[in-house]
Motif scaffolding. Structure first.
Motif, PDB file in Angstrom:
ATOM      1  N   MET A  93       0.666  -1.231  -0.048  1.00 28.74           N
ATOM      2  CA  MET A  93       0.012  -0.160  -0.030  1.00 28.74           C
ATOM      3  C   MET A  93       0.948   1.026  -0.102  1.00 28.74           C
ATOM      4  SD  MET A  93      -3.308   0.293   2.634  1.00 28.74           S
ATOM      5  CE  MET A  93      -2.566   1.182   3.789  1.00 28.74           C
ATOM      6  N   LEU A  94       0.575   2.178  -0.901  1.00 25.96           N
ATOM      7  CA  LEU A  94       1.424   3.182  -1.191  1.00 25.96           C
ATOM      8  C   LEU A  94       1.096   4.564  -0.361  1.00 25.96           C
ATOM      9  CD1 LEU A  94       2.415   2.819  -5.064  1.00 25.96           C
ATOM     10  CD2 LEU A  94       3.477   1.841  -2.882  1.00 25.96           C
ATOM     11  N   PHE A  95       2.015   5.449   0.036  1.00 22.64           N
ATOM     12  CA  PHE A  95       1.594   6.782   0.416  1.00 22.64           C
ATOM     13  C   PHE A  95       2.808   7.657   0.089  1.00 22.64           C
ATOM     14  CE2 PHE A  95      -0.306   3.883   3.782  1.00 22.64           C
ATOM     15  CZ  PHE A  95      -1.401   4.678   4.047  1.00 22.64           C
ATOM     16  N   LEU A 112      -2.231   6.862  -1.240  1.00 23.62           N
ATOM     17  CA  LEU A 112      -2.449   6.717  -2.949  1.00 23.62           C
ATOM     18  C   LEU A 112      -2.916   5.391  -2.919  1.00 23.62           C
ATOM     19  CD1 LEU A 112       1.300   7.936  -3.780  1.00 23.62           C
ATOM     20  CD2 LEU A 112      -0.856   9.115  -3.594  1.00 23.62           C
ATOM     21  N   ASN A 120      -6.109   1.593   1.171  1.00 27.71           N
ATOM     22  CA  ASN A 120      -6.301   2.756   0.313  1.00 27.71           C
ATOM     23  C   ASN A 120      -7.192   2.626  -0.791  1.00 27.71           C
ATOM     24  OD1 ASN A 120      -4.537   3.812   2.198  1.00 27.71           O
ATOM     25  ND2 ASN A 120      -2.890   4.144   0.854  1.00 27.71           N
ATOM     26  N   ARG A 162      -3.714   7.744  -8.135  1.00 26.75           N
ATOM     27  CA  ARG A 162      -4.846   8.499  -7.373  1.00 26.75           C
ATOM     28  C   ARG A 162      -4.560   8.791  -5.933  1.00 26.75           C
ATOM     29  NH1 ARG A 162      -8.117  10.876  -9.541  1.00 26.75           N
ATOM     30  NH2 ARG A 162      -9.449   9.381 -10.805  1.00 26.75           N
TER      31      ARG A 162
END
Lengths: 96, 96, 96, 96, 96, 96, 96, 96, 96, 96
Positions: free
Chosen positions: H1-3, H84, I61, J45
């Motif tokens: 999971m991206l940030f 994101l 997310n 996104r």
């Protein structure tokens, strides 16, 4: 006397296309005329935006107001102004 | 490739006067050297402030970072950067 | 040529009382001298604050920078500047 | 009693030209009448904008509200107000 | 004449505890004296903060400046002021 | 339980005049009714604006929401709310 | 009665480590005691920050002020408060 | 999971040089270790600043908090975080 | 995984009443369905506003984006998101 | 040369649905073409929003302006740009 002028253009989405195109054509002619007179000394696009950074060279504040308020796109722009003067570390005689 | 760079100087009130004067002297020499090289193309004082508006002419983003981060006053300045490019209405070939 | 200048004073809480009192005394003398010369045309306190609204009358941007940067309290103030000119609805000849 | 009043005019782009021109004409007459009465003491254009800086001289807050809310352009302006009073360093008796 | 005054207290973390406690004691006495005189008409704590909302009743802007600038905590507060007047829908005669 | 409520009215320029006048008439009646009930404790105009500062006295947050969301002008206002309580320096028993 | 409370912790860099560690230990004990009493209903960390989002359940604004102003870290936090009430679309009886 | 994580470094001017240099050395080692683990997926300098733009790839919010709060420079940085996810127009399978 | 989501509703004044009422009805049904599924864990009204504070419980997310972008009122809301995680001082096992 | 570009989409509520859908279709095709060319290196996104975070890889500022100003949604987006360069702690050769 120099001023930094920043202009951000905001065209309303529901304006008539012919009307705004005619305004933009007049804006371009006006801007080029002021550049030829030496009053609009620099005009750069800010990359990634519908905005510019400009340097105006005018006799006084009144002339600055006169030139800016007559921009054809004036009603559609957010404009900020900063008075400039010679920097003590500048080596460029003309960056007064 | 041009960038507008705005620098606002904030000297801490409790810094040693000799230390800061030596930094300012190095800042001036550095700024004048970069101007002579053509990399610091314009340097104006914003009237009524301890701030400047500058135009840098660099090969790429990395050179911009290199030049700015080596400013002797870098730790004491708020700096903002905007990438510039040729404006379609500009008549100045060099305002690319 | 007129400019509105707003000054907000921020005295660091840990500054020496004698030092700051001496600076304030010089600030007052400087401000009154510029008023007598006609260059600092108006000086009002903003009620409820340690701030003022001023109108400067100067020859050009360079003189504005010279007058403001020599304020003894300059390092301790947030200052904003706006260039003014005659309003088309003004009836006061001197509010140019 | 003096107040600094700043007015920024925002005319909607889709308003009828005759309507707004009639409002502007009434605004000008109203502003000049208040200047003649001494209640609108100063009125300057901010150079490079559709905005003004004004000084009002009124009996009290209620009169300030009465004068400003009756401006014909009132619905189309962002307005900020700051109460002023005599600055201890002022040499101008009338800048009370 | 009424003004809304909002005060946010910011005590520097490295100030001497005895010094600030003495200032706070004087602040309380001063605030209660002005309340008894009817000049500090309302004083509320903003829940969850070191801040207050106040209503001052003064003769004019100059008295407002005099009362606020003499607050013992004045150098340690962010203060905002708004001039008030009677609302046309108010039924309270004294909320003038 | 008291809350400071600030309301700024923004009437769209293209709304029908009869519609908005009817809304304003209902707003006035509603505001006066709440004042008579003691729930809208204070209502002041901010001088120089189409805005008010109010003090509400309600049983709890739910009643505050109920009273405010039923304001006829609610869709046309920017509203901010701050919970209040007794200030330790207040001498007014009712400013709880 | 519920309030959302957001707290951002700002520890001065030059504070004594033992002093701040003792304060943090008291803060933790105080927070856990209020949670056990049911007054500090929820306490979440905001990921990537030294901040929290909390829900307080108190009798009134005065209790909210009492609980928050007694936080051992209170002098070192920026705190914002929003009054909450039941949402008309909520299906949770206790989210009042 | 991206940030997306943005970090702006603010070193206090009166901090001991050896202390901060040791912190910076640990920061670099920590950042490179997380990059080798694949958790700190991208790390860019923002040109003209002491700031970076980063992309973190973590299992959940708790891991994000763990990684960021253990940054040696954490007490000296302003950090903002944005979650994101895959963009419907992306053609890059790994930009999830 | 929890997120704080704040939603502020801004209905355009010139939208058709039937259209918006139908959207609001779908919004309510959608919100209640997500609450029943446990994905919309808390939903509170912010007192004095057309806004809510919510806690979402999602897998990642991407699910957050999916749930929020399908809100019937999504085009008419300003939405801010903050990732949450367990606070080291929390005693509530479920406030993870 | 890399730039971070953030785009927030704001579709006017009264725009024709067919017009905007055709624009969105062209936007998607344009974005995918630039990704295939390697000029739009990343496209994510931002969860919970109608916004993206992108990384562009361009020859210079002029190409950045060319690519962005030709986005079909350009008139309906707020766009911010930050120039990037290699971070001294990066281990990724391609994050230049």
């Amino acid at each position: 006397m120099l001023f930094k002028v920043e202009m951000k253009v905001n065209i309303p989405h529901d304006i008539d296309a012919d009307v705004i195109n005619e305004i933009k054509a007049r804006e371009k002619a006006y801007a080029q005329d002021l550049q030829r007179q030496g009053k609009w000394r620099h005009l750069w696009r800010v990359a990634g935006s519908y905005a510019n950074v400009s340097i105006f060279d005018v006799a006084d504040n009144a002339e600055l107001q006169d030139l800016i308020s007559n921009l054809p796109l004036f009603p559609y722009m957010d404009i900020t102004v900063a008075p400039l003067c010679r920097h003590p570390s500048s080596i460029h005689e003309d960056d007064r």
